[in-house]
Design a protein around this motif. Structure first.
Motif, mmCIF file in Angstrom:
data_model
loop_
_atom_site.group_PDB
_atom_site.id
_atom_site.type_symbol
_atom_site.label_atom_id
_atom_site.label_comp_id
_atom_site.label_asym_id
_atom_site.label_seq_id
_atom_site.Cartn_x
_atom_site.Cartn_y
_atom_site.Cartn_z
ATOM 1 N N PRO A 162 12.918 2.975 -6.808
ATOM 2 C CA PRO A 162 12.234 4.016 -7.584
ATOM 3 C C PRO A 162 12.254 5.339 -6.816
ATOM 4 C CG PRO A 162 10.894 2.012 -7.392
ATOM 5 C CD PRO A 162 12.015 1.877 -6.423
ATOM 6 N N SER A 163 12.041 6.418 -7.519
ATOM 7 C CA SER A 163 12.063 7.743 -6.902
ATOM 8 C C SER A 163 11.034 7.832 -5.778
ATOM 9 C CB SER A 163 11.761 8.805 -7.964
ATOM 10 O OG SER A 163 11.710 10.091 -7.386
ATOM 11 N N GLY A 164 11.468 8.335 -4.631
ATOM 12 C CA GLY A 164 10.570 8.531 -3.500
ATOM 13 C C GLY A 164 10.495 7.354 -2.547
ATOM 14 N N TRP A 165 10.987 6.196 -2.957
ATOM 15 C CA TRP A 165 10.957 5.018 -2.093
ATOM 16 C C TRP A 165 12.133 5.051 -1.128
ATOM 17 C CZ3 TRP A 165 8.144 0.093 -2.945
ATOM 18 C CH2 TRP A 165 7.068 0.243 -3.831
ATOM 19 N N THR A 166 11.983 4.409 0.019
ATOM 20 C CA THR A 166 13.074 4.288 0.981
ATOM 21 C C THR A 166 13.209 2.821 1.371
ATOM 22 O OG1 THR A 166 11.605 4.696 2.864
ATOM 23 C CG2 THR A 166 12.736 6.608 1.894
ATOM 24 N N ALA A 167 14.390 2.478 1.852
ATOM 25 C CA ALA A 167 14.639 1.109 2.309
ATOM 26 C C ALA A 167 15.509 1.147 3.549
ATOM 27 C CB ALA A 167 15.303 0.289 1.212
ATOM 28 N N ALA A 168 15.104 0.439 4.572
ATOM 29 C CA ALA A 168 15.886 0.345 5.799
ATOM 30 C C ALA A 168 16.377 -1.085 5.964
ATOM 31 C CB ALA A 168 15.035 0.736 7.000
ATOM 32 N N PRO A 169 17.684 -1.271 6.067
ATOM 33 C CA PRO A 169 18.182 -2.636 6.246
ATOM 34 C C PRO A 169 17.755 -3.223 7.584
ATOM 35 C CG PRO A 169 19.962 -1.039 6.497
ATOM 36 C CD PRO A 169 18.772 -0.270 6.034
ATOM 37 N N GLN A 182 0.838 -1.192 0.000
ATOM 38 C CA GLN A 182 0.000 0.000 0.000
ATOM 39 C C GLN A 182 0.872 1.241 0.000
ATOM 40 O OE1 GLN A 182 -2.697 -0.520 3.371
ATOM 41 N NE2 GLN A 182 -4.339 -0.989 1.944
ATOM 42 N N SER A 183 0.434 2.274 -0.697
ATOM 43 C CA SER A 183 1.184 3.518 -0.715
ATOM 44 C C SER A 183 1.313 4.041 0.710
ATOM 45 C CB SER A 183 0.479 4.552 -1.598
ATOM 46 O OG SER A 183 -0.880 4.695 -1.238
ATOM 47 N N GLY A 184 2.529 4.486 1.043
ATOM 48 C CA GLY A 184 2.814 4.958 2.382
ATOM 49 C C GLY A 184 3.115 3.865 3.377
ATOM 50 N N LYS A 185 3.035 2.605 2.942
ATOM 51 C CA LYS A 185 3.267 1.477 3.836
ATOM 52 C C LYS A 185 4.578 0.774 3.489
ATOM 53 C CE LYS A 185 -0.636 1.637 6.193
ATOM 54 N NZ LYS A 185 -0.667 1.810 7.674
ATOM 55 N N SER A 186 4.929 -0.189 4.334
ATOM 56 C CA SER A 186 6.193 -0.905 4.165
ATOM 57 C C SER A 186 5.953 -2.384 3.935
ATOM 58 C CB SER A 186 7.079 -0.720 5.404
ATOM 59 O OG SER A 186 7.338 0.642 5.656
ATOM 60 N N ALA A 233 20.015 -11.034 3.086
ATOM 61 C CA ALA A 233 19.909 -9.630 3.482
ATOM 62 C C ALA A 233 18.440 -9.238 3.408
ATOM 63 C CB ALA A 233 20.751 -8.747 2.568
ATOM 64 N N LYS A 234 18.015 -8.475 4.403
ATOM 65 C CA LYS A 234 16.602 -8.126 4.493
ATOM 66 C C LYS A 234 16.449 -6.622 4.668
ATOM 67 C CE LYS A 234 13.917 -10.899 6.749
ATOM 68 N NZ LYS A 234 13.219 -11.631 7.842
ATOM 69 N N TRP A 235 15.434 -6.071 4.005
ATOM 70 C CA TRP A 235 15.119 -4.648 4.116
ATOM 71 C C TRP A 235 13.629 -4.467 4.397
ATOM 72 C CZ3 TRP A 235 18.218 -6.767 0.483
ATOM 73 C CH2 TRP A 235 19.511 -6.249 0.315
ATOM 74 N N SER A 236 13.337 -3.336 4.986
ATOM 75 C CA SER A 236 11.965 -2.857 5.014
ATOM 76 C C SER A 236 11.874 -1.747 3.976
ATOM 77 C CB SER A 236 11.592 -2.325 6.398
ATOM 78 O OG SER A 236 10.309 -1.720 6.378
ATOM 79 N N VAL A 237 11.114 -1.979 2.902
ATOM 80 C CA VAL A 237 10.976 -0.972 1.853
ATOM 81 C C VAL A 237 9.638 -0.263 2.026
ATOM 82 C CG1 VAL A 237 12.468 -2.170 0.236
ATOM 83 C CG2 VAL A 237 10.036 -2.672 0.242
ATOM 84 N N THR A 238 9.668 1.037 1.832
ATOM 85 C CA THR A 238 8.474 1.855 2.045
ATOM 86 C C THR A 238 8.146 2.614 0.779
ATOM 87 O OG1 THR A 238 9.037 2.116 4.385
ATOM 88 C CG2 THR A 238 7.423 3.658 3.454
ATOM 89 N N ALA A 239 6.901 2.503 0.342
ATOM 90 C CA ALA A 239 6.436 3.226 -0.837
ATOM 91 C C ALA A 239 6.005 4.623 -0.427
ATOM 92 C CB ALA A 239 5.263 2.492 -1.473
ATOM 93 N N PRO A 240 6.240 5.634 -1.261
ATOM 94 C CA PRO A 240 5.770 6.982 -0.938
ATOM 95 C C PRO A 240 4.253 7.028 -0.885
ATOM 96 C CG PRO A 240 6.647 6.892 -3.175
ATOM 97 C CD PRO A 240 6.978 5.588 -2.543
ATOM 98 N N SER A 241 3.740 8.013 -0.177
ATOM 99 C CA SER A 241 2.291 8.085 0.056
ATOM 100 C C SER A 241 1.500 8.340 -1.215
ATOM 101 C CB SER A 241 1.984 9.196 1.075
ATOM 102 O OG SER A 241 2.473 10.445 0.607
ATOM 103 N N ASP A 242 2.153 8.871 -2.261
ATOM 104 C CA ASP A 242 1.427 9.157 -3.493
ATOM 105 C C ASP A 242 1.671 8.106 -4.573
ATOM 106 O OD1 ASP A 242 4.067 9.753 -3.903
ATOM 107 O OD2 ASP A 242 3.714 11.663 -4.927
ATOM 108 N N ALA A 243 2.344 7.010 -4.228
ATOM 109 C CA ALA A 243 2.655 5.973 -5.218
ATOM 110 C C ALA A 243 1.419 5.156 -5.545
ATOM 111 C CB ALA A 243 3.764 5.067 -4.704
#
Length: 942
Positions: free
Chosen positions: A455-462, A426-430, A479-489
């Motif tokens: 992609p632009s606007g996304w973040t990832a936390a290891p 979901q947009s804004g979620k991880s 290796a594991k990440w928590s990836v977060t989609a931007p709220s407008d994606a």
């Protein structure tokens, strides 16, 4: 008896001479196409829109793009280049408007580029485009082509009925005889011309084609799609399915032709286009591109000019691959190569990624200690002790070149697999993404590291380590990440995953990706903004936000039903099926359905909506005259949604069915869960606060167990405190270096806590480079006081670190201080004027103040560097290079020195060229006057 035997033998000879089809008697190689032809053809992209200028541009592009160097040589003009025949000679006439210079001049131009020119005709009375065919003119046409310098001719199978029927579904002439006659005309033309038989696989050309031509079509025309259902045009996989069955017919000089390449035309994915190139190369099929060579994307170039795959296609042994395993969705092909290697292709026809493997023994490789497995798409070699395997995406093909080797000569072997907690986010979620490396070789690898391309606007936390000093043989690391989609994606996004490692051959790289369908947190999403998991269509590809149009991608119009236009939706042609993974996220599917106005009142279809294998709704039979029908289908809990359009029973030629405005809706829900808030950015060496709170909770919260993960090389945890008078917080003293665990408890009467609850104090490391640092709430467990626990979704916060690089400033300070300390003030050569050291020290002290200031910005550091550099230059320029007065540097005082000082008389330090006059200022008072002249005069007199 003897007379009877003689009569029988004579009869048999006469039968062989007169009753056996002509193509057998005339069977002979023309010495051409010893490997499958490589080139380009105009039809797939341009149809009848051909011209002299366009063909020249394609020839130019074939050279400039690198295709010629990769092996492509034929530039082939398909139908519609001709207009009629000369009335007296019967010679074919090229269109004088489109080809004003004529074909001979065009052939000369193409030849000047080191390429070859091909033309198209028809063995029948007309071409498929209605232009003059060659029936009755075989000899004339062949000689004309030879005179023009033509190198290749494609001969079609339309209008073989003299009554003028295009496809002639009734009785047809013997194709082998007609094509044999054309082939004989080419042999007698006096020029070697590659003969391409194009009779759509009718009358089994693989049986007689090898004795007549250099290539023969095994099926109907190809279309720009993976699969095309049951209509005239084949999809990529349909064309392959026919050609793969006739491997015994192919060999040097003659090849099965599943039709031209669609790579780069847009109706299939790049994964599917790589499959076409892989499969055609394994089949030893002609590699005839059909895209616009003038505007190729890099992805298209990478496919068409993959020289390692081309080498398999062009292998001089000339053996077509055979299918050794067929398990439905999984197929494995093996092609022997001239040096003893085997080319192996692993094909995944299914809708999901699949792990595919084959043993060396199954592939027919000789017994060996090990095997070198060369990945022809990722371009590196791995070692194997007997298994060739890969994770193959849907509709993908992995391709390898395998050769036996001893254990000592095996390279390392590392495989990477990607998994996500869900293909939906979901947009804004991880969501969690995991990359796993497995060393299935016999040698260790070192310095393995995995990174994400977001992609632009996304973040990832290891959530774990992402680098590994060593991965031993048979070891697996993740290796594991928590990836977060931007709220407008919204829509489809791919996250790239790259792994690098070192072995005895050097640095190697693995690449993969994870695709996410990004869904809105609530409300509505149009299905055209989502990526189908799988799709088939009866005519061309399915079209997003436009009608079906024709066979090419993007050739539709605005979706229109009964005069009503729709900006969103899916255009199809029966029979079609589109599957979406909606993961139980939605409540309703809503769409208007009907036949698009572009087919002018023709066609009949039925629309169906399926969920998890069960039909949920159908429209009943809809004809062009029918009213638009609105569908609203309950899809609660449905994971796989399938939209189907079926033929109404009268053929599918005009069955352009529209899912107009098709969308999925979800009931709006109050946003609830953890909230992390903090500054957008902070400078290196500074502190910042991160606020934690709860929003929209529908339960009492008496206790919380919170774990925050962070990158200790970027930030460090300082402390935490409660900002709510009813709560206390305890920091777990046994925390790891990259995480902090907090236990929060309610001590007052207000157990349902909202808003900010905790404040976490952090510090940015002073030596951190400018980057984005992510702090992730990886675990949040709530207890309501009754023993019931609820775990919230992970939540990430990203801080942009404005790093200040002081290395250059510190180095400059050290250099300046050293020069200051070594300098001696005085009036002799090599000394510095009085006061110069004090001025330099003052500049050094100012620079040190900036360097010692942890809050200094990068701009302030740059300013300090510029100021100290200028001060150091001034100090360096002030050194006395000669004895005062010896202005010409000849080691004595003379009239020449006096002349120089006299020439500079009147100059002051305000002059922009003062540095060139300064040596004449003997008393260092910033001006050249009578005192300087007097001083030099006295020295001369001495």
């Amino acid at each position: 008896m003897r007379k009877s035997l003689s009569t029988l033998i004579l009869f048999m000879i006469l039968c062989m001479l007169f009753l056996t089809p002509a193509y057998q008697a005339e069977a002979a190689s023309n010495g051409l196409a010893e490997t499958p032809p490589m080139g380009w053809n105009s039809w797939n992209k341009f149809g009848c829109n051909v011209s002299e200028n366009m063909i020249k541009e394609m020839a130019d592009a074939m050279v400039s793009s690198g295709m010629k160097d990769a092996g492509y040589q034929y530039v082939n003009i398909d139908d519609c280049w001709q207009t009629d025949r000369e009335p007296t000679t019967g010679k074919i006439v090229a269109d004088p408007v489109r080809f004003p210079s004529g074909m001979k001049a065009l052939a000369d131009y193409v030849h000047s580029k080191g390429l070859k020119l091909g033309l198209y005709t028809d063995v029948g009375f007309k071409t498929c485009g209605g232009r003059p065919g060659s029936r009755g003119y075989y000899d004339i046409d062949a000689k004309t082509y030879a005179e023009w310098g033509i190198d290749y001719v494609k001969v079609d199978w339309c209008y073989v009925d003299p009554d003028g029927k295009l496809l002639n579904y009734g009785a047809k002439p013997d194709a082998a005889t007609w094509y044999s006659e054309f082939g004989e005309a080419l042999k007698n033309s006096g020029r070697g011309i590659v003969f391409s038989i194009c009779n759509w696989g009718e009358q089994s050309p693989w049986d007689w084609g090898p004795q007549i031509g250099n290539l023969w079509r095994t099926g109907q025309d190809i279309g720009d799609a993976w699969e095309r259902g049951t209509n005239w045009y084949y999809g990529i996989i349909n064309a392959y399915d026919v050609a793969v069955n006739h491997s015994a017919s192919a060999g040097p000089g003659g090849w099965n032709d599943p039709d031209m390449l669609e790579i780069g035309n847009g109706g299939a994915t790049n994964v599917e286009y790589r499959s076409q190139f892989s499969l055609w190369s394994m089949l030893a099929a002609p590699l005839i591109a059909g895209n616009d060579l003038r505007s190729m994307s890099q992805e298209t170039k990478d496919i068409l000019m993959n020289k390692e795959v081309i080498a398999v296609n062009q292998d001089p042994l000339g053996v077509q691959a055979t299918k050794i395993i067929d398990n439905g969705d999984i197929e494995i092909l093996v092609k022997p190569l001239s040096n003893g290697d085997k080319a192996i292709a692993l094909l995944n026809r299914g809708a999901q990624s699949a792990k595919i493997s084959v043993t060396a023994a199954e592939a027919g490789l000789p017994a060996s200690e090990g095997y070198i497995v060369r990945d022809l798409w990722q371009h590196f070699s791995k070692g194997s002790t007997g298994t060739i395997k890969a994770d193959v995406p849907s509709h993908g093909t992995a391709m390898f070149r395998v050769s036996p080797a001893t254990i000592d000569n095996l390279p390392a072997s590392l495989d990477m697999t990607i998994a996500a907690s869900s293909g939906q986010i979901q947009s804004g979620k991880s969501a969690e993404l995991t990359a796993t490396l497995h060393n299935d070789g016999v040698k260790d690898v070192t310095k393995a590291a995995i990174s994400l391309q977001l992609p632009s606007g996304w973040t990832a936390a290891p959530l774990s380590s992402t680098s590994f000093e060593r991965v031993a043989a048979d070891q697996t690391v993740s290796a594991k990440w928590s990836v977060t989609a931007p709220s407008d994606a919204v829509g489809v996004k791919d996250i790239g995953v790259t792994a690098t490692y070192e072995d005895v051959d050097g640095i190697k790289q693995l690449q993969s990706s994870q695709r996410f369908n990004v869904l809105p947190p609530d409300g509505t999403i149009y299905v055209s903004d989502m990526e189908p998991q799988d799709s088939t269509n009866g005519w061309g590809p399915i079209e997003k936000d436009m009608s079906n149009g024709e066979a090419s991608k993007g050739d539709g119009k605005t979706i229109t039903i009964k005069g009503v236009p729709y900006n969103k939706g899916i255009g199809t042609n029966a029979a079609s099926s589109i599957t979406y993974n909606i993961d139980g996220k939605f409540d309703s599917f809503i769409s208007d359905v009907g036949i698009d106005d572009e087919v002018s009142g023709r066609g009949s279809v039925t629309f169906e909506v399926w969920g998890d294998g069960k039909k949920l709704w159908d429209s009943g039979l809809i004809k062009a005259a029918s009213s638009t029908i609105g569908a609203e289908v309950n899809v609660k809990g449905v994971k796989l949604l399938k939209l189907v359009v079926t033929d109404g029973g009268d053929g599918n030629a005009y069955d352009h069915g529209d899912w107009a405005g098709a969308r999925l809706t979800a009931t709006a829900q109050e946003s609830k869960g953890a909230v992390l808030e903090g500054p957008d950015q902070a400078a290196a060496g500074t502190t910042f606060d991160l606020s934690y709170g709860l929003s929209g909770m529908d339960q009492n919260v008496y206790a919380q167990d919170l774990t925050f993960r962070y990158d200790p090389s970027q930030v460090e945890f300082v402390s935490a405190e409660s900002v709510n008078s009813d709560a206390v917080v305890i920091v777990d003293k046994a925390q790891k270096q990259d995480e902090v665990r907090l236990l929060a408890a309610t001590i007052g009467s207000n157990a349902k806590l909202e808003g900010d609850l905790l404040k976490l104090h952090w510090k940015v490391k002073s030596n951190t480079a400018a980057t984005a640092s992510t702090i992730t709430l990886s675990k949040a467990v709530m207890a309501d006081g009754t023993g019931v626990e609820t775990e919230l979704d992970s939540k990430s916060y990203t801080l942009q670190i404005n790093s200040v690089d002081k290395a250059a400033l510190l180095a400059l300070i050290t250099d300046a201080q050293g020069k200051h300390d070594a300098a001696v003030e005085g009036s002799s050569a090599g000394q510095y004027p009085a006061g110069s050291k004090a001025a330099l020290q003052a500049a050094i002290d100012q620079a040190k103040a900036v360097a010692d200031n942890t809050a200094a910005t990068q701009a302030q550091v740059e300013q300090a560097i510029n100021a100290l550099t200028a001060a150091l230059q001034t100090f360096t320029d002030s050194v006395i290079t000669t004895e005062p007065g010896d202005t010409n540097g000849d080691g004595r005082y003379s009239i020449g020195d006096l002349a120089i000082i006299a020439a500079a008389y009147g100059k002051t330090s305000a002059d922009p060229n003062w540095s060139s006059y300064k040596k004449s200022d003997l008393n260092n008072d910033g001006k050249i006057d009578i005192e300087d002249l007097s001083a030099i005069a006295r020295k001369i007199l001495e």
